[in-house]
Scaffold this active site. Structure first.
Site, PDB file in Angstrom:
ATOM      1  N   ASP A   7       7.652  -6.136  -2.746  1.00  0.00           N
ATOM      2  CA  ASP A   7       7.494  -5.119  -3.788  1.00  0.00           C
ATOM      3  C   ASP A   7       6.006  -4.988  -4.144  1.00  0.00           C
ATOM      4  O   ASP A   7       5.235  -5.936  -3.959  1.00  0.00           O
ATOM      5  CB  ASP A   7       8.312  -5.596  -5.004  1.00  0.00           C
ATOM      6  N   ASP A   9       4.595  -3.250  -7.459  1.00  0.00           N
ATOM      7  CA  ASP A   9       4.272  -3.443  -8.881  1.00  0.00           C
ATOM      8  C   ASP A   9       4.753  -4.793  -9.393  1.00  0.00           C
ATOM      9  O   ASP A   9       5.927  -5.137  -9.278  1.00  0.00           O
ATOM     10  CB  ASP A   9       4.883  -2.308  -9.716  1.00  0.00           C
ATOM     11  N   ASP A 134      10.159  -8.363  -8.700  1.00  0.00           N
ATOM     12  CA  ASP A 134      10.205  -8.858 -10.087  1.00  0.00           C
ATOM     13  C   ASP A 134      11.400  -8.311 -10.861  1.00  0.00           C
ATOM     14  O   ASP A 134      11.581  -8.672 -12.015  1.00  0.00           O
ATOM     15  CB  ASP A 134       8.910  -8.487 -10.827  1.00  0.00           C
TER      16      ASP A 134
HETATM   17 MG   LIG Z   1       8.068  -4.485  -9.171  1.00  0.00          MG
END
Ligand SMILES: [Mg+2]
Length: 174
Positions: A7, A9, A134
């Site tokens: 990922d 961000d 996240d």
């Molecule tokens: Mg993310």
């Protein structure tokens, strides 16, 4: 070769830090991730200040200058030697971010390239051995192993293996 989805961000890019800086600049405040983690009341106060700023994520330029997550560049380069790496970002929520995210990747991870960059909405239809993300929503329906990259907003989640940093990922996967 095993495949890893990474990922952007709050995994490759420290987007939460950019948002913190934006809120601090706007309100002349001094929030830090450490303070937010330690104090639920301050976290709530921060959220109230952040909400009216949230629209700025949809503005042109927001995603072009996100700081790198510590050690991401070094560890991703090492993973690239042993795994098939795909960057997978739910970027279509932020249409202006598409070119900016791609340019950002070209700056810091130029060897990954367009063939291994996936800008999408949901991620669950993509198959791989690992995903590093996240957000719980991106791990729940994933068929491989989900690694939850530590963030202020996911401290309460206990269903997935947590990695606290890129150094953690290095020890786990290399
Ligand atoms: Mg993310």
């Amino acid at each position: 070769m095993q495949r890893i989805l990474i990922d952007m961000d709050d995994v490759m890019a420290d987007t939460s830090q950019k948002i913190l800086n934006m809120v601090n600049d706007t309100y002349n405040s001094h929030y830090t991730k450490e303070i937010l983690i330690a104090d639920a009341q301050i976290r709530e106060e921060y959220q109230e200040k952040y909400q009216p700023q949230r629209h700025r994520l949809w503005e042109k330029g927001f995603f072009r200058d996100i700081p790198l997550m510590p050690d991401a560049q070094e560890v991703v380069a090492k993973l690239y030697e042993k795994y098939e790496i795909f960057v997978v970002s739910a970027a279509t929520e932020f249409p202006n971010s598409l070119a900016e995210k791609f340019e950002w990747l070209e700056d810091y991870f130029p060897y990954i390239g367009w063939t291994h960059t996936v800008f999408c909405g949901h991620k669950w239809m993509i198959r791989a051995d690992y995903i590093i993300d996240d957000h719980e929503k991106n791990l729940i329906n994933f068929q491989g192993k989900g690694l939850l990259f530590d963030a202020v907003h996911n401290k309460h989640i206990t269903d997935f293996q947590r990695v606290n940093s890129w150094k953690d990922i290095e020890s786990l996967l290399l």
